[in-house]
Design an enzyme around this catalytic site. Structure first.
Site, short mmCIF file in Angstrom:
data_model
loop_
_atom_site.label_atom_id
_atom_site.label_comp_id
_atom_site.label_asym_id
_atom_site.label_seq_id
_atom_site.Cartn_x
_atom_site.Cartn_y
_atom_site.Cartn_z
N GLY A 138 0.84 -1.20 0.00
CA GLY A 138 0.00 0.00 0.00
C GLY A 138 0.87 1.24 0.00
N SER A 139 0.33 2.33 0.53
CA SER A 139 1.06 3.60 0.44
C SER A 139 2.21 3.67 1.45
CB SER A 139 0.10 4.76 0.71
OG SER A 139 -0.26 4.76 2.07
N GLY A 196 2.32 2.34 5.39
CA GLY A 196 3.40 1.41 5.72
C GLY A 196 4.29 1.97 6.81
N GLU A 230 5.79 -3.20 1.06
CA GLU A 230 5.84 -2.88 -0.37
C GLU A 230 5.03 -1.59 -0.52
OE1 GLU A 230 5.97 -2.03 -3.56
OE2 GLU A 230 4.32 -3.36 -4.15
N CYS A 288 2.39 0.64 -8.40
CA CYS A 288 3.53 1.15 -7.62
C CYS A 288 4.74 1.30 -8.51
CB CYS A 288 3.81 0.33 -6.39
SG CYS A 288 3.51 -1.38 -6.58
C1 SIN Z 1 2.19 -3.09 -8.88
O1 SIN Z 1 2.64 -3.89 -8.07
O2 SIN Z 1 1.54 -2.09 -8.51
C2 SIN Z 1 2.39 -3.29 -10.36
C3 SIN Z 1 3.21 -4.39 -10.77
C4 SIN Z 1 3.78 -4.07 -12.13
O3 SIN Z 1 3.07 -3.93 -13.12
O4 SIN Z 1 4.99 -3.86 -12.19
#
Ligand code: SIN
Length: 487
Positions: A236-237, A241, A259, A293
């Site tokens: 998430g953001s 996090g 992440e 992300c």
């Molecule tokens: C993601 O995890 O937001 C996107 C994954 C990707 O397309 O690289």
């Protein structure tokens, strides 16, 4: 821009089944179902009425997870694999249904959502065959052996942008490694989580081994602080996090895998194939309306090719179709009003800082959903500027020009995020310098910064993560590598 076309057949509202606890969806008192969960892509599309603040006995929920985990961790690998493989036909059967549901809920194009469901199949095959090899006992005579012990009870906090694929990429390895899982779905995508949970329900896992908690941030916070949780996987953001990380500073019993997004760059050097670079940058900046992300937020151009790249990039960007997910658009809607506000706040910041609007992002189909067109700006790099230090998670990109790789590296590392970088060049030296000097977890050459592979690690450094990558390496955080020696 093409005209917004309403879906022909009005989608039906679904039943909200509540959290899935101890092997059953909870019965939800109809009086509590007050909140409308509507599609961001079409305000007339009601997905369901739901309850964002459920009263749940989290201690008992964790306790049942622990109980189920003890038995499951003693189950031999071939049996675990056999059980989890049962998900495959269920996923296959649901590519279309789940694809539509993800699109209704997130607003992203149907081709993307169906791709997301298909990615679950790949993830399943990869995890049950390849990832499994990473946690097999390793014998090292005469020293002893390395054996991997499951961690116990894992909490997976999922995002909205890939509401099935990203949590699945952690739930599955966690279960395979002998853990129990509590999945706290994003409050922006509870329906996709409900559908995925239906699949886990059908394969007949021990009661409590997989549980779903539906609800907002308050419940996430309480779950993170439960004593019985052994590991937390958060996607998430950065802001959320960071709060989780701060709240666990003194909690030495929990592993935390973060992440948290990115502020990613694409570097287009003077020897690059410009048509290729333009095409890949369009994907990187605007697929999923910039809500990945790994989406690209800044393009750094070598001065020599800058005007040609900009001309081609603008030409193509102006033609991108923004529309309802069912109309095969390049970009669907944003997820919510906050995201729309972030889009325009960023524009104001750019204006204030003297940035040039090459293509002004505009709100579209205002009465229908949260739609915007791509925003493309140009600026000079200012090391002291706060621009470029916050993720916007919207389809906007700033273009910079430079002649020096050193300055490009400074720009790449300026944000404090460190997820993904694209390098467009044929020159091995340029690629190697970027690999060595950029503080990121993923470097892609002559490819978009989006489109992560299940066969590779996925995760970043700095404000993007804490060196516990997901993707192919997710299983590593699901186990404790133990030393065994003696007789
Ligand atoms: C993601 O995890 O937001 C996107 C994954 C990707 O397309 O690289």
């Amino acid at each position: 821009m093409k005209i917004f076309r309403k879906v022909k057949k009005t989608q039906k509202a679904l039943p909200f089944l509540g959290s899935y606890i101890k092997g059953k969806f909870q019965k939800v008192n109809k009086k509590r179902l007050q909140q409308k969960h509507k599609s961001p892509a079409d305000f007339e599309d009601l997905i369901f009425y739901w309850d964002e603040h459920p009263c749940l006995d989290l201690n008992s929920l964790c306790f049942s997870g622990k109980k189920a985990q003890r038995k499951w961790s003693q189950t031999p690998f071939p049996e675990r694999v056999k059980k989890l493989k049962k998900l495959k036909p269920i996923i296959k059967k649901n590519i279309k249904n789940w694809g539509e549901l993800i699109s209704r809920e997130t607003g992203k194009a149907l081709w993307e959502s169906e791709g997301e469901v298909k990615a679950l199949l790949l993830k399943l095959d990869f995890t049950l065959e390849e990832a499994l090899k990473r946690i097999k006992t390793q014998s090292l005579p005469p020293y002893g052996q390395i054996r991997f012990k499951s961690r116990g009870l894992c909490l997976v906090i999922g995002p909205f942008n890939f509401p099935m694929h990203l949590p699945f990429g952690q739930i599955l390895p966690a279960l395979l490694a002998g853990n129990a899982v509590i999945f706290k779905a994003s409050e922006k995508a509870p329906a996709s989580a409900q559908a995925l949970t239906g699949a886990f329900d059908q394969i007949g896992l021990e009661s409590g081994l997989y549980q779903l908690v539906q609800g907002g941030g308050k419940i996430s916070k309480k779950l993170c602080n439960q004593n019985l949780i052994d590991a937390i996987f958060f996607t998430g953001s950065f802001e959320t996090g960071d709060k989780i990380k701060q709240s666990l500073v003194k909690d030495y019993n929990k592993l935390l895998a973060l992440e948290m997004g990115g502020y990613n760059s694409s570097l287009v050097w003077d020897d690059a194939d410009l048509n290729l670079a333009v095409q890949e940058c369009l994907k990187a900046c605007f697929w999923t309306s910039g809500q990945r992300c790994s989406s690209c937020s800044q393009i750094i151009l070598h001065k020599k090719i800058a005007s040609e790249f900009i001309k081609l990039f603008l030409e193509k960007a102006k033609q991108l179709k923004v529309n309802h997910w069912s109309q095969n658009p390049w970009m669907g809607s944003l997820i919510d009003k906050k995201s729309l506000q972030r889009f325009f706040k960023f524009q104001k910041q750019i204006k204030k800082a003297g940035g040039q609007f090459l293509l002004e992002g505009k709100q579209l189909y205002k009465e229908k959903g949260y739609y915007v067109s791509p925003g493309i700006y140009k600026m000079a790099f200012d090391k002291n500027s706060l621009i470029g230090t916050q993720e916007t998670f919207t389809p906007q990109v700033i273009i910079y020009e430079t002649r020096q790789l050193k300055e490009a590296v400074e720009l790449i590392n300026h944000s404090g995020f460190g997820l993904s970088l694209s390098v467009f060049s044929k020159d091995k030296k340029v690629k190697e310098e970027m690999f060595q000097c950029s503080k990121v977890g993923l470097v892609y050459y002559n490819l978009a910064s989006v489109g992560a592979s299940s066969y590779l690690p996925f995760g970043g450094v700095g404000k993007s993560g804490n060196d516990r990558p997901a993707g192919a390496f997710a299983i590593d955080s699901c186990v404790i590598p133990m030393a065994e020696k003696g007789f």
